[in-house]
Design a protein around this motif. Sequence first.
Motif, PDB file in Angstrom:
ATOM      1  N   VAL A  95       0.836  -1.203   0.000  1.00 49.63           N
ATOM      2  CA  VAL A  95       0.000   0.000   0.000  1.00 49.63           C
ATOM      3  C   VAL A  95       0.870   1.252   0.000  1.00 49.63           C
ATOM      4  CG1 VAL A  95      -1.583   1.357   1.448  1.00 49.63           C
ATOM      5  CG2 VAL A  95      -2.084  -1.048   0.976  1.00 49.63           C
ATOM      6  N   ARG A  96       1.955   1.219   0.769  1.00 51.42           N
ATOM      7  CA  ARG A  96       2.866   2.377   0.797  1.00 51.42           C
ATOM      8  C   ARG A  96       3.479   2.619  -0.575  1.00 51.42           C
ATOM      9  NH1 ARG A  96       5.711   2.009   6.763  1.00 51.42           N
ATOM     10  NH2 ARG A  96       4.703   3.912   7.421  1.00 51.42           N
ATOM     11  N   GLU A  97       3.787   1.532  -1.270  1.00 50.48           N
ATOM     12  CA  GLU A  97       4.337   1.628  -2.628  1.00 50.48           C
ATOM     13  C   GLU A  97       3.319   2.325  -3.549  1.00 50.48           C
ATOM     14  OE1 GLU A  97       5.916  -2.292  -3.810  1.00 50.48           O
ATOM     15  OE2 GLU A  97       5.090  -1.860  -5.797  1.00 50.48           O
ATOM     16  N   LEU A  98       2.061   1.904  -3.442  1.00 52.02           N
ATOM     17  CA  LEU A  98       1.007   2.502  -4.277  1.00 52.02           C
ATOM     18  C   LEU A  98       0.841   3.984  -3.950  1.00 52.02           C
ATOM     19  CD1 LEU A  98      -1.613  -0.401  -3.999  1.00 52.02           C
ATOM     20  CD2 LEU A  98      -0.305   0.201  -6.053  1.00 52.02           C
ATOM     21  N   LEU A  99       0.950   4.325  -2.662  1.00 52.74           N
ATOM     22  CA  LEU A  99       0.812   5.723  -2.244  1.00 52.74           C
ATOM     23  C   LEU A  99       1.984   6.560  -2.752  1.00 52.74           C
ATOM     24  CD1 LEU A  99      -0.380   5.120   1.432  1.00 52.74           C
ATOM     25  CD2 LEU A  99      -1.783   5.973  -0.464  1.00 52.74           C
ATOM     26  N   ALA A 100       3.189   5.957  -2.693  1.00 53.27           N
ATOM     27  CA  ALA A 100       4.384   6.670  -3.171  1.00 53.27           C
ATOM     28  C   ALA A 100       4.286   6.948  -4.667  1.00 53.27           C
ATOM     29  CB  ALA A 100       5.632   5.861  -2.854  1.00 53.27           C
ATOM     30  N   GLU A 101       3.530   6.110  -5.366  1.00 52.90           N
ATOM     31  CA  GLU A 101       3.313   6.307  -6.805  1.00 52.90           C
ATOM     32  C   GLU A 101       2.214   7.341  -7.067  1.00 52.90           C
ATOM     33  OE1 GLU A 101       4.525   1.684  -7.970  1.00 52.90           O
ATOM     34  OE2 GLU A 101       2.422   2.268  -7.854  1.00 52.90           O
ATOM     35  N   GLY A 102       1.630   7.854  -5.996  1.00 51.82           N
ATOM     36  CA  GLY A 102       0.646   8.918  -6.133  1.00 51.82           C
ATOM     37  C   GLY A 102      -0.788   8.448  -6.330  1.00 51.82           C
ATOM     38  N   ARG A 103      -1.035   7.188  -6.003  1.00 51.97           N
ATOM     39  CA  ARG A 103      -2.392   6.668  -6.250  1.00 51.97           C
ATOM     40  C   ARG A 103      -3.307   6.910  -5.057  1.00 51.97           C
ATOM     41  NH1 ARG A 103      -0.986   3.438 -10.734  1.00 51.97           N
ATOM     42  NH2 ARG A 103       1.122   2.669 -10.504  1.00 51.97           N
ATOM     43  N   GLU A 104      -4.606   6.900  -5.338  1.00 54.60           N
ATOM     44  CA  GLU A 104      -5.607   6.924  -4.272  1.00 54.60           C
ATOM     45  C   GLU A 104      -5.936   5.490  -3.940  1.00 54.60           C
ATOM     46  OE1 GLU A 104      -8.549   9.472  -3.240  1.00 54.60           O
ATOM     47  OE2 GLU A 104      -8.156  10.912  -4.820  1.00 54.60           O
ATOM     48  N   VAL A 105      -5.762   5.124  -2.682  1.00 51.95           N
ATOM     49  CA  VAL A 105      -5.940   3.732  -2.286  1.00 51.95           C
ATOM     50  C   VAL A 105      -7.095   3.625  -1.293  1.00 51.95           C
ATOM     51  CG1 VAL A 105      -4.832   1.701  -1.278  1.00 51.95           C
ATOM     52  CG2 VAL A 105      -3.467   3.324  -2.626  1.00 51.95           C
TER      53      VAL A 105
END
Length: 190
Positions: A95-105
């Motif tokens: 999830v942190r990886e997805l957030l670092a990519e700028g996504r809304e999770v």
Amino acid sequence: MSENYGRLHVIAGCMSSGKTGELIRLLSRHAVIGDTMVIFKHSVDSRDGCKARSRLGTEMEARVVSGPAEITGDDCRVVAIEEAQFFGDGLAPKVRELLAEGREVYVTGLNQDFRGEPFGVMPALMALADELSLLTAICQRCHGVATRTQRVVDGAPASWDSPTVLVGGADYYEARCPDCHEVPGKPEGY
Ligand SMILES: [Zn+2]
């Protein structure tokens, strides 16, 4: 994906609290403006096949995966993960990886297991959340406010030492308030 850090919204609650319905409501706002999105669900949660389906009758397509490693944001701005408690500790770094990519999770999950204990990776995700929805249900016994998930095996409350995830067993789950929640063999102080 984006220069800005993403945003995590966790939707937690007990059985029958409407988590998937709330997820679909939140995602439908993104659909209106044309955001690309993908929903992941764990293969342990095999009900409804490749759909995230709510009790309201609403549903969305979902991708079935067997672990965090298979979760990828691809080109989607919005990534949703259903029943996060099934995914294990590896989900938090994903999830942190997805957030670092700028996504809304968006993540849904049971915050407590059938014992009333913090469930798997959910406490970590709730701590990382930018926004948290903690939903309640109606107690199936007394019609009070349910915050717990009662597990029933062969018609009787499941004991404290039974396994947390029992796949294919003759068990079912229902929403209960803390007063009606039964866990035989619960140690003193819990
Ligand atoms: Zn009750």
